[in-house]
Each structure stands twice: as structure tokens, then as C-alpha cells.
Design an enzyme around this catalytic site. Structure first.
Site, short mmCIF file in Angstrom:
data_model
loop_
_atom_site.label_atom_id
_atom_site.label_comp_id
_atom_site.label_asym_id
_atom_site.label_seq_id
_atom_site.Cartn_x
_atom_site.Cartn_y
_atom_site.Cartn_z
N ARG A 1 66.40 -82.41 -16.37
CA ARG A 1 65.79 -83.21 -17.42
C ARG A 1 66.73 -84.35 -17.76
NH1 ARG A 1 69.75 -82.94 -20.11
NH2 ARG A 1 68.59 -83.94 -21.76
N GLY A 2 66.23 -85.28 -18.61
CA GLY A 2 67.00 -86.48 -18.88
C GLY A 2 66.43 -87.60 -18.02
N ALA A 3 66.16 -88.74 -18.66
CA ALA A 3 65.40 -89.81 -17.99
C ALA A 3 65.97 -90.23 -16.62
CB ALA A 3 65.29 -91.00 -18.94
N ARG B 1 56.21 -85.43 -15.73
CA ARG B 1 56.54 -85.66 -17.15
C ARG B 1 56.15 -87.10 -17.50
NH1 ARG B 1 62.04 -83.65 -19.49
NH2 ARG B 1 60.77 -83.75 -21.39
N GLN C 1 68.96 -79.14 -26.52
CA GLN C 1 69.78 -79.89 -25.55
C GLN C 1 71.18 -80.15 -26.10
OE1 GLN C 1 66.57 -80.66 -26.18
NE2 GLN C 1 65.55 -81.54 -24.41
N ASP D 1 64.68 -92.80 -23.39
CA ASP D 1 63.76 -92.45 -22.31
C ASP D 1 62.87 -93.62 -21.91
OD1 ASP D 1 64.43 -89.81 -23.87
OD2 ASP D 1 63.88 -89.28 -21.82
N LYS E 1 64.44 -88.67 -27.61
CA LYS E 1 64.13 -87.30 -28.02
C LYS E 1 63.72 -87.22 -29.49
CE LYS E 1 64.07 -84.38 -25.91
NZ LYS E 1 62.82 -83.91 -25.30
#
Ligand code: MRU
Length: 358
Positions: A51-53, A88, A198, A238, A249
Site C-alpha cells: 500500500r502507499g501511492a 484501488r 499505518q 495520494d 489518508k
């Protein structure tokens, strides 16, 4: 970065498979996975094993290469793009990476596509590392300035925008790593970031690197700012619009409001591919991911026997909503730290750094 003395990136090619770190098991267990097929890559993104852009974009590019190795036909190319695009919705880096792959591969003969996709995926990963180092160097100037007047620098961050959210170094955490490495006394307030926590990834990363940090609940940030305990807020992003509105987030917006009220500088660290020049109205047009209610109703942790356990915190049949991102309007943001430099959080500020794209 190094984990237990061994150098790691968050995604890598391992022969005919793609290596990732299973982030759903951190911070309790460090476990890497090898993905052999594009559907495993799609699952890893959807389930937030990665995860994470920026990392989502880089992993999708590697998944594209696996798909082209298995079937380089036109039809498979389009189906792969569709499959990965729908994993996503919010981080624009995913679409950016897939557009880059399709633009490179469509004109090629099918026999050349697997090799070209592998090259492009490797290039995206390497560029991400260079971009994050650029963000790190520019952001470091801000930390140095605070350190000169205040000595110790207290930074607040939300979510995880460290090396685990990128290929290496991180975005918001890159300046912090560089500052720590040059001996500046930094301390990081890390927000828990419910519901996926996170923040625990951030404390794990920072702790492994020796950066002093303290975990706080999401609601504590405003209080700490009111009491002068935060010098700088640094968050990731993001998707960022040309007008410098920042989608990040869930909970980022509330921190920006508190920072504005307390006069604390609030910066978003933004790699170039995270800017979406096509969005006119951030609130109306950026798709905000609505994730499962179970993420709110259950939590993971370590039980008394030392095993990883999942417990329900809500009663049976309780309704829960789980919007995963929010938009912080540019008016609440002090500046955008990019790999090209620090821009004022305005349309003109970003356009100044990105004349052609703007
Ligand atoms: O849902 P996630 O964990 O993929 O979201 C990631 C974030 O929103 C992070 O805050 C991060 O800043 C963006 S990626 C560097």
C-alpha cells in the site's frame, strides 16, 4: 533501507517472480512474499499487502510485466490494464503507472512486450527512489531551518509515507531520515491512523532506523499543536490537484485545520507522479475509497500468548462506515515538497515548478 542488516526495497524482481513485503503482517512479523502471476499482484494491492501511492504504482508495473510474460496479446494487454486499474481507486500513481506501461507496450509487436514491460517496471521503481531522495533533500532544508532556531525538531506525521509506502526512502519520511542521518535532533509524533493503523508501520520504520518517535492517537495531534509541541507537520499524498488540494489518508484534513489554527507549518510531500493535472474540483472528482466496515469493527494485535490475534471491538451487527481518504484544501497547506523543489500550495506555486504540465 536495511532490515536486520540486509538491504531491502519494498518491491523487487526475483527471477520470474516479484518480491514484496507483506505489510498486513507488520509490525508484528517481517515476512516477504514472491508473486508469480498478475492476479496475485492485483490481490496484493487490493488486500493492502502492499500500500502507499508510489508503491502501488510500482507494484502494478511489475504485475504488468508478469502478465505480458504469460500472454503478450493485445487482448491480454487491455485486460491487464483493466484488472490493475480497478484494484484501488484513490491514489493516482496506479493509473499513472498503467498509462505509462500501455503507452510503451501498445505499439510494440507482442514478442517484444514482456522484455519492454520488465524494463519499464524497473525504470519506474528506480525513478521512484530518485524522486524520493529529491523530496528528502528539499524537505531537509525545512528541518535544518527549524533546528537552527529551536534545537530539537518535533515533527507530526499521519499514516505511513515512509519507505514501505514507496520503493525506498519514502516521501514525508525521506527528509526525516536525511535529517537524522546528518545528526539533527528530530523526534516524530506518529498518529495511529485508524482503522488500518499505518502509524504502526511508521513507528516500525523509524524505530528500525533509530529515529526517536512516539505513537499517539489520531485525536492527540491538535492538542500537541496547541501546546507548542509540534514544529512541523509532514504528510504524504495520494493525489494532488493543479490547485494544490491534497488528497491523503483519512484524518489528514483535521490535522491541517488544527495546524492552521495553531500556526504550525503544514507540508505535503508529493512526488511528481502524484499530481493529477486533470482534476478541476478535488472534492467532487477524486474517487474516495470506501473500505470494508470490518476494518473499523475489528483490530489486529498481539495477545497474551504472544500470537497475532484479531478481535472484534464493535458489537455484532453494528453499522460502521470506512471512508479511507479525505481532501485537504490548499488554503490550509503551507507548502508542497516535490522532487523539483518546494512550491507554495497554490495553482501558481505548482505551475512555477511544472510549467509544461500546468
Ligand atoms: O491506504 P494507504 O495505506 O495505501 O494510503 C497511503 C496514504 O494515504 C499515506 O498517507 C501516504 O502518504 C500516501 S503514499 C506516500
Amino acid at each position: 533501507v536495511k532490515v536486520a542488516g540486509l538491504p531491502y526495497r519494498s518491491v523487487w524482481r526475483d527471477g520470474d517472480r516479484v518480491g514484496i513485503i507483506d505489510q498486513t503482517r507488520l509490525p508484528y512479523e517481517f515476512h516477504s512474499l514472491r508473486l508469480a502471476r498478475v492476479d496475485e499482484v492485483a490481490h496484493a494491492i487490493r488486500s493492502m499487502q502492499v500500500r502507499g501511492a508510489p508503491l502501488i504504482g510500482a507494484v502494478a508495473a511489475h504485475g504488468f510485466a508478469l502478465a505480458m510474460r504469460d500472454n503478450p496479446s493485445d487482448r491480454a494487454l487491455e485486460a491487464t490494464a483493466e484488472l490493475l486499474l480497478h484494484t484501488r481507486p484513490t491514489a493516482v500513481n496506479l493509473r499513472w503507472a498503467i498509462d505509462r506501461l500501455t503507452a510503451r507496450l501498445r505499439p510494440l509487436a507482442s514478442a517484444s512486450r514482456a522484455a519492454a514491460a520488465g524494463e519499464e517496471a524497473a525504470a519506474i521503481a528506480d525513478e521512484d527512489v530518485a524522486i524520493n531522495l529529491g523530496i528528502g533533500r528539499h524537505g531537509l532544508q525545512l528541518i535544518r531551518t527549524v533546528a537552527k532556531t529551536k534545537g530539537k525538531v518535533n515533527i507530526l506525521t499521519h499514516c505511513n509515507a515512509g519507505w514501505l509506502a514507496t520503493v525506498d526512502y519514502g516521501t514525508a519520511l525521506a527528509p526525516i531520515y536525511l535529517a537524522h542521518d546528518e545528526g539533527l535532533p528530530v523526534h516524530v509524533w506518529v498518529e495511529e491512523t485508524r482503522p488500518r493503523n499505518q502509524g504502526l508501520l511508521t513507528t516500525w520504520e523509524l524505530g528500525s532506523h533509530g529515529v526517536p518517535c512516539t505513537l499517539i492517537t489520531d485525536n492527540a495531534g491538535g492538542h500537541l499543536m496547541q501546546h507548542g509541541k509540534v514544529d512541523l507537520v509532514l504528510v504524504g499524498a495520494d493525489r494532488v490537484t493543479a490547485a494544490a488540494d491534497v488528497c491523503n489518508k483519512i484524518g489528514t484534513y483535521l490535522k491541517a485545520l488544527a495546524a492552521k489554527d495553531s500556526g504550525v507549518p503544514f507540508y505535503a510531500a508529493v512526488p511528481t507522479p502524484t499530481i493529477d493535472w486533470t482534476i478541476r474540483d478535488a472534492l467532487k472528482e477524486i474517487p474516495i475509497e470506501e473500505r470494508s466496515a470490518d476494518e473499523v469493527l475489528f483490530v489486529n494485535g498481539i495477545d497474551d500468548t504472544g500470537s497475532v490475534a484479531r478481535v472484534r471491538i464493535g458489537t455484532e451487527n453494528l453499522a460502521a462506515a470506512n471512508p479511507a481518504f479525505d481532501v485537504t484544501p490548499a488554503r490550509l497547506i503551507t507548502g508542497i515538497i516535490t522532487d523539483r523543489g518546494i512550491a507554495r500550495a497554490t495553482r501558481a506555486g505548482l505551475a512555477n515548478l511544472y510549467k509544461q504540465a500546468a
